[in-house]
Motif scaffolding. Sequence first.
Motif, mmCIF file in Angstrom:
data_model
loop_
_atom_site.group_PDB
_atom_site.id
_atom_site.type_symbol
_atom_site.label_atom_id
_atom_site.label_comp_id
_atom_site.label_asym_id
_atom_site.label_seq_id
_atom_site.Cartn_x
_atom_site.Cartn_y
_atom_site.Cartn_z
ATOM 1 N N VAL A 1 -41.969 52.493 -44.177
ATOM 2 C CA VAL A 1 -43.048 51.862 -44.935
ATOM 3 C C VAL A 1 -42.949 52.272 -46.399
ATOM 4 C CG1 VAL A 1 -44.653 51.770 -42.975
ATOM 5 C CG2 VAL A 1 -44.717 53.716 -44.530
ATOM 6 N N VAL A 2 -43.465 51.431 -47.271
ATOM 7 C CA VAL A 2 -43.558 51.777 -48.693
ATOM 8 C C VAL A 2 -44.957 51.427 -49.192
ATOM 9 C CG1 VAL A 2 -41.111 51.530 -49.271
ATOM 10 C CG2 VAL A 2 -42.610 49.535 -49.403
ATOM 11 N N ASP A 3 -45.401 52.195 -50.180
ATOM 12 C CA ASP A 3 -46.686 51.941 -50.830
ATOM 13 C C ASP A 3 -46.374 51.411 -52.231
ATOM 14 O OD1 ASP A 3 -48.991 52.064 -52.312
ATOM 15 O OD2 ASP A 3 -49.632 54.014 -51.535
ATOM 16 N N LEU B 1 -42.128 47.870 -43.965
ATOM 17 C CA LEU B 1 -43.461 47.273 -44.086
ATOM 18 C C LEU B 1 -44.129 47.817 -45.333
ATOM 19 C CD1 LEU B 1 -44.419 47.911 -40.370
ATOM 20 C CD2 LEU B 1 -43.733 45.727 -41.341
ATOM 21 N N SER B 2 -45.041 47.014 -45.890
ATOM 22 C CA SER B 2 -45.811 47.546 -47.009
ATOM 23 C C SER B 2 -47.264 47.195 -46.825
ATOM 24 C CB SER B 2 -45.213 47.092 -48.343
ATOM 25 O OG SER B 2 -45.702 45.863 -48.741
ATOM 26 N N GLU B 3 -47.909 46.643 -47.881
ATOM 27 C CA GLU B 3 -49.355 46.439 -47.849
ATOM 28 C C GLU B 3 -49.913 45.889 -46.528
ATOM 29 O OE1 GLU B 3 -49.976 45.528 -52.530
ATOM 30 O OE2 GLU B 3 -48.462 44.528 -51.328
ATOM 31 N N GLY B 4 -51.164 46.210 -46.267
ATOM 32 C CA GLY B 4 -51.835 45.670 -45.101
ATOM 33 C C GLY B 4 -51.615 46.496 -43.845
ATOM 34 N N LEU B 5 -51.122 47.718 -44.015
ATOM 35 C CA LEU B 5 -50.898 48.574 -42.852
ATOM 36 C C LEU B 5 -52.207 49.199 -42.396
ATOM 37 C CD1 LEU B 5 -47.771 50.529 -44.064
ATOM 38 C CD2 LEU B 5 -47.839 48.839 -42.234
ATOM 39 N N VAL B 6 -52.369 49.308 -41.103
ATOM 40 C CA VAL B 6 -53.536 49.992 -40.573
ATOM 41 C C VAL B 6 -53.234 51.492 -40.478
ATOM 42 C CG1 VAL B 6 -55.102 50.215 -38.612
ATOM 43 C CG2 VAL B 6 -54.263 47.963 -39.294
ATOM 44 N N TYR B 7 -52.056 51.794 -39.963
ATOM 45 C CA TYR B 7 -51.663 53.198 -39.847
ATOM 46 C C TYR B 7 -50.144 53.293 -39.876
ATOM 47 C CZ TYR B 7 -50.221 57.628 -37.886
ATOM 48 O OH TYR B 7 -49.602 58.839 -37.717
ATOM 49 N N SER B 8 -49.648 54.339 -40.496
ATOM 50 C CA SER B 8 -48.223 54.645 -40.367
ATOM 51 C C SER B 8 -48.061 56.146 -40.465
ATOM 52 C CB SER B 8 -47.414 53.950 -41.454
ATOM 53 O OG SER B 8 -47.636 54.592 -42.687
ATOM 54 N N ASN B 9 -47.102 56.649 -39.743
ATOM 55 C CA ASN B 9 -46.812 58.072 -39.784
ATOM 56 C C ASN B 9 -46.168 58.382 -41.139
ATOM 57 O OD1 ASN B 9 -45.521 60.603 -39.499
ATOM 58 N ND2 ASN B 9 -45.653 60.368 -37.278
ATOM 59 N N PRO B 10 -46.677 59.383 -41.854
ATOM 60 C CA PRO B 10 -46.133 59.695 -43.187
ATOM 61 C C PRO B 10 -44.614 59.944 -43.176
ATOM 62 C CG PRO B 10 -48.106 60.998 -42.746
ATOM 63 C CD PRO B 10 -47.820 60.226 -41.499
ATOM 64 N N ARG B 11 -44.066 60.357 -42.038
ATOM 65 C CA ARG B 11 -42.633 60.682 -42.044
ATOM 66 C C ARG B 11 -41.755 59.446 -42.198
ATOM 67 N NH1 ARG B 11 -40.117 59.941 -37.036
ATOM 68 N NH2 ARG B 11 -41.683 59.418 -35.465
ATOM 69 N N LEU C 1 -38.639 58.245 -52.028
ATOM 70 C CA LEU C 1 -37.224 57.920 -52.263
ATOM 71 C C LEU C 1 -37.091 56.794 -53.279
ATOM 72 C CD1 LEU C 1 -35.705 57.859 -48.633
ATOM 73 C CD2 LEU C 1 -35.281 59.559 -50.416
ATOM 74 N N VAL C 2 -37.962 55.794 -53.140
ATOM 75 C CA VAL C 2 -37.927 54.647 -54.051
ATOM 76 C C VAL C 2 -38.254 55.112 -55.470
ATOM 77 C CG1 VAL C 2 -38.906 52.383 -54.588
ATOM 78 C CG2 VAL C 2 -38.545 53.045 -52.203
ATOM 79 N N ILE C 3 -39.267 55.964 -55.590
ATOM 80 C CA ILE C 3 -39.662 56.480 -56.912
ATOM 81 C C ILE C 3 -38.506 57.268 -57.536
ATOM 82 C CG2 ILE C 3 -41.226 58.068 -58.122
ATOM 83 C CD1 ILE C 3 -43.373 57.227 -55.967
ATOM 84 N N GLU C 4 -37.866 58.115 -56.732
ATOM 85 C CA GLU C 4 -36.722 58.902 -57.232
ATOM 86 C C GLU C 4 -35.612 57.984 -57.736
ATOM 87 O OE1 GLU C 4 -36.480 62.070 -58.048
ATOM 88 O OE2 GLU C 4 -38.585 62.033 -57.429
ATOM 89 N N ARG C 5 -35.321 56.943 -56.963
ATOM 90 C CA ARG C 5 -34.259 56.012 -57.351
ATOM 91 C C ARG C 5 -34.627 55.286 -58.655
ATOM 92 N NH1 ARG C 5 -30.269 53.422 -54.265
ATOM 93 N NH2 ARG C 5 -30.157 55.497 -53.348
#
Length: 159
Positions: A17-19, A131-141, A147-151
């Motif tokens: 997932v990405v935010d 997956l991105s926006e509209g998630l109800v729940y995702s495990n932070p791991r 990673l995207v921010i670092e890149r």
Amino acid sequence: MGCVHHAFAASDYRIAVVDPNRIVEQSPQYEAARDALQREVEDRERSLRDQQEQIAALQGRLERDGALMSESENQRLQNDIRSRTRKLKYARDEFQDDFALRQNELRTKLVRQVQEVVVELAKEQKIDLILSEGLVYSNPRIDISELVIERLKQEFKKK
């Protein structure tokens, strides 16, 4: 003929997932774009303030010396004030439209950049679904936003 089931075991594919908002806001590209926009805004605002001050000075002159002026001088000054006020209002409206437009352009450009990086990472890390926006729940791991921010930071340094 037996029917063939193409069922994947959960371990067969990788999901992440990405935010997108967090990514955009923490990217150096966003900061640079925001600073550039801020500088543009300050220049335009300074120009609008100068025009406002000129109008105020003319109005002050009209109130102070209006009674001593000839009819035509008085009229000329009033017309000048009216015309400058109109121009200023037009310039203000234009500035607001331009600003909204520039903000949207920058946001769109950034979103595109983020998208490219996400796809790149997905291919490198063999991720099947992001997956991105509209998630109800995702495990932070499984969140790869960092990673995207670092890149994005690496790409920004290269430029």
